[in-house]
Design a protein around this motif. Sequence first.
Motif, PDB file in Angstrom:
ATOM      1  N   GLU A 236       4.240   3.223   9.731  1.00 53.98           N
ATOM      2  CA  GLU A 236       3.906   1.847   9.835  1.00 53.98           C
ATOM      3  C   GLU A 236       2.363   1.873   9.457  1.00 53.98           C
ATOM      4  N   MET A 237       1.276   2.389   9.503  1.00 53.94           N
ATOM      5  CA  MET A 237       0.113   1.995   9.034  1.00 53.94           C
ATOM      6  C   MET A 237       0.475   1.136   7.310  1.00 53.94           C
ATOM      7  N   ILE A 238       1.254   1.740   6.833  1.00 58.95           N
ATOM      8  CA  ILE A 238       1.193   2.385   5.405  1.00 58.95           C
ATOM      9  C   ILE A 238       2.128   0.709   4.782  1.00 58.95           C
ATOM     10  N   VAL A 239       2.987   0.722   5.887  1.00 58.98           N
ATOM     11  CA  VAL A 239       3.700  -1.246   5.634  1.00 58.98           C
ATOM     12  C   VAL A 239       2.425  -1.673   6.127  1.00 58.98           C
ATOM     13  N   ILE A 240       1.905  -1.920   7.154  1.00 58.07           N
ATOM     14  CA  ILE A 240       1.128  -3.082   7.148  1.00 58.07           C
ATOM     15  C   ILE A 240      -0.216  -3.007   6.454  1.00 58.07           C
ATOM     16  N   CYS A 241      -0.491  -1.966   5.895  1.00 59.50           N
ATOM     17  CA  CYS A 241      -1.482  -2.191   4.510  1.00 59.50           C
ATOM     18  C   CYS A 241      -1.220  -2.598   3.611  1.00 59.50           C
ATOM     19  N   SER A 242       0.412  -2.765   3.115  1.00 55.72           N
ATOM     20  CA  SER A 242       1.817  -2.665   1.726  1.00 55.72           C
ATOM     21  C   SER A 242       1.932  -4.278   2.062  1.00 55.72           C
ATOM     22  N   VAL A 243       1.950  -4.820   3.249  1.00 58.53           N
ATOM     23  CA  VAL A 243       1.883  -6.053   3.558  1.00 58.53           C
ATOM     24  C   VAL A 243       0.382  -7.095   3.252  1.00 58.53           C
ATOM     25  N   ALA A 244      -0.394  -6.005   3.543  1.00 56.25           N
ATOM     26  CA  ALA A 244      -1.572  -7.236   4.127  1.00 56.25           C
ATOM     27  C   ALA A 244      -2.669  -7.273   3.015  1.00 56.25           C
ATOM     28  N   ALA A 245      -1.841  -5.924   1.471  1.00 50.85           N
ATOM     29  CA  ALA A 245      -2.583  -6.412   0.540  1.00 50.85           C
ATOM     30  C   ALA A 245      -1.744  -7.136  -0.189  1.00 50.85           C
ATOM     31  N   VAL A 246      -0.231  -6.973  -0.141  1.00 51.87           N
ATOM     32  CA  VAL A 246       0.652  -8.549  -0.242  1.00 51.87           C
ATOM     33  C   VAL A 246       0.270  -9.710  -0.558  1.00 51.87           C
ATOM     34  N   LEU A 247      -0.309 -10.534   0.498  1.00 46.66           N
ATOM     35  CA  LEU A 247      -0.341 -11.389   1.199  1.00 46.66           C
ATOM     36  C   LEU A 247      -2.061 -11.272   0.968  1.00 46.66           C
ATOM     37  N   GLY A 248      -2.086 -10.529   0.976  1.00 44.49           N
ATOM     38  CA  GLY A 248      -4.251 -10.778   0.873  1.00 44.49           C
ATOM     39  C   GLY A 248      -4.392 -11.202  -0.767  1.00 44.49           C
ATOM     40  N   PHE A 249      -4.155 -10.621  -1.618  1.00 41.65           N
ATOM     41  CA  PHE A 249      -3.797 -11.283  -3.084  1.00 41.65           C
ATOM     42  C   PHE A 249      -3.424 -12.769  -3.620  1.00 41.65           C
ATOM     43  N   PHE A 250      -1.472 -12.922  -2.680  1.00 38.99           N
ATOM     44  CA  PHE A 250      -1.342 -13.793  -3.389  1.00 38.99           C
ATOM     45  C   PHE A 250      -2.137 -15.665  -2.371  1.00 38.99           C
ATOM     46  N   PHE A 251      -2.988 -14.947  -1.239  1.00 40.55           N
ATOM     47  CA  PHE A 251      -4.049 -16.233  -0.791  1.00 40.55           C
ATOM     48  C   PHE A 251      -5.619 -16.138  -1.529  1.00 40.55           C
ATOM     49  N   PHE A 252      -5.757 -15.131  -2.285  1.00 40.20           N
ATOM     50  CA  PHE A 252      -6.929 -14.625  -2.764  1.00 40.20           C
ATOM     51  C   PHE A 252      -6.917 -15.543  -4.388  1.00 40.20           C
ATOM     52  N   ILE A 253      -5.668 -15.470  -5.106  1.00 39.20           N
ATOM     53  CA  ILE A 253      -5.598 -15.779  -6.380  1.00 39.20           C
ATOM     54  C   ILE A 253      -5.240 -18.068  -5.629  1.00 39.20           C
TER      55      ILE A 253
END
Length: 524
Positions: A236-253
């Motif tokens: 579960e933690m890996i899934v949460i962090c994967s989603v956070a990474a994708v969304l983080g990079f998207f909104f950062f850009i």
Amino acid sequence: MELQPSLVEYGFRRVIITITAVMCALLEIVDTTIVNVALNDMRGNLGGTLSEVSWVITAYAIGNVIIVPMTSWLSQQFGRRNYFAASIIIFTVASFCCGNSDNIWELVFFRLIQGFGGGALLVTAQTLITESYPPEKRGMAQAIYGLGVIVGPTLGPPLGGYIVDNFSWPYIFYINLPLGAIAALLTLQFIRSPKYSEKKSASEIDWWGIALLALAVGSLQYVLEKGQEDDWFNDEMIVICSVAAVLGFFFFIWRELTYKSPIVALRVLKNSNLLIGTVLSFVLGFGLYGSTFVIPLYTQATLGWTATQSGMLMVPAALVTAFCMPIVGQLIQRGVKQQYLVAGGMVVFFIYSIWGYFILTPDTGSDAFFWMLIVRGAGLGFLFVPISTLALSTLKGREIGEGAAFTGMMRQLGGSFGVAVITTYIARQNMQHRSDLVSRLDVNNPVVQQRVEGLQRNFMAKGMSPDVALKSGYQMLEYSIYKQATVLSYMDVFLFLGCLFLFCVPFVLMTRSGKTKIDPSSVH
């Protein structure tokens, strides 16, 4: 920002400022590589796994990457002298806390704080040296700074190895304490801050950009490090962090492209040479830090070398890199295209990787590593300077500074990703190779039976009973399978790195030529 005449120093003051700045740059760079040869001792002493102990390197890199874009604003807000002194103090106090850590995650946390302090040292030290010299001597100033930057990675492994073998691993952090204290005092006494026309308010800095970058990089790093251990997306933690990474990079850009004063000027990536240079900087960081991480680990964990032996192995190659860099600089000044030099460096690094693939065995000698690592040193010497100039060659004015900051940040990110990916790759390949070797080991095979009986006889000759000797024989066979699987895994890493660099060659040759001469003083 233009050089202010009042900041040019002469005589004794300039010598002191130069020594202080180079010492701080050295502290920052040495601490990037000094821990590599101590990882084995840390793992045993603090009870961490290979994946956990690799965070000691990556946490420091993440701290660097997050703080570098903020350095300019912080210097203006607090004054460069105060900010530089504060960074040295943070770095020094965090070094003390690293040495006093009781468990692996406490050490990782303080390494992150140390990275926050250290990230500012490298960027600000270059600016300090440049501004302390008059324009006609700025080339010499950059050479002095460059020498410090080249010597740093060379000093790290052998110094770390000597300390680990003769004292204990906490002392690789404690040696920063006297140097940090001296540097902080010299900074407060001799360094002056430029007069800024106005201080920016805290509301003007891109806090959301910093938060999103930290979230994206941190989450991705966690996924890379822990994915193999936690069964990837079944956790579960890996899934949460994967989603956070994708969304983080998207909104950062999105944030960086729309905000009026972003922390990372993504718009400058419209320049195709900079875009390719940035990717190449990432690949360079991946290969440089990845191979610097793998070799001491392999020689200590698999070959049983001491930390000093592992560290000294890296010195000749680093000296070759230092020797090659001025030659490459001269070639660029004489009009040799950066593309050809970078492509040549990539091919040389590919040769080094394939060489490594073929010489690795469970008992490879130090002589076999020597020429292979000399080739690595030459390859890196042909990559550092040309990648920087290729990336910046078609930029103008302020864009050069933004581009330089971007390539530096991506090289650091590439390094932290390289360590994480290689750690995961070794763990996966180890399991795969062990499974393959065991499946081919038939206990009914006469050759296998003969080997086990031979081992049993050896142990019985040492006074063991037949049943205990037989059990020990099987354990010895199990150990040799494990060792062979480990060697095959490291061979795969070398092959992977070599193919990665070779893959980049056509893209390098497709870039267009820009100006070959870049004023080093414009690259802060």
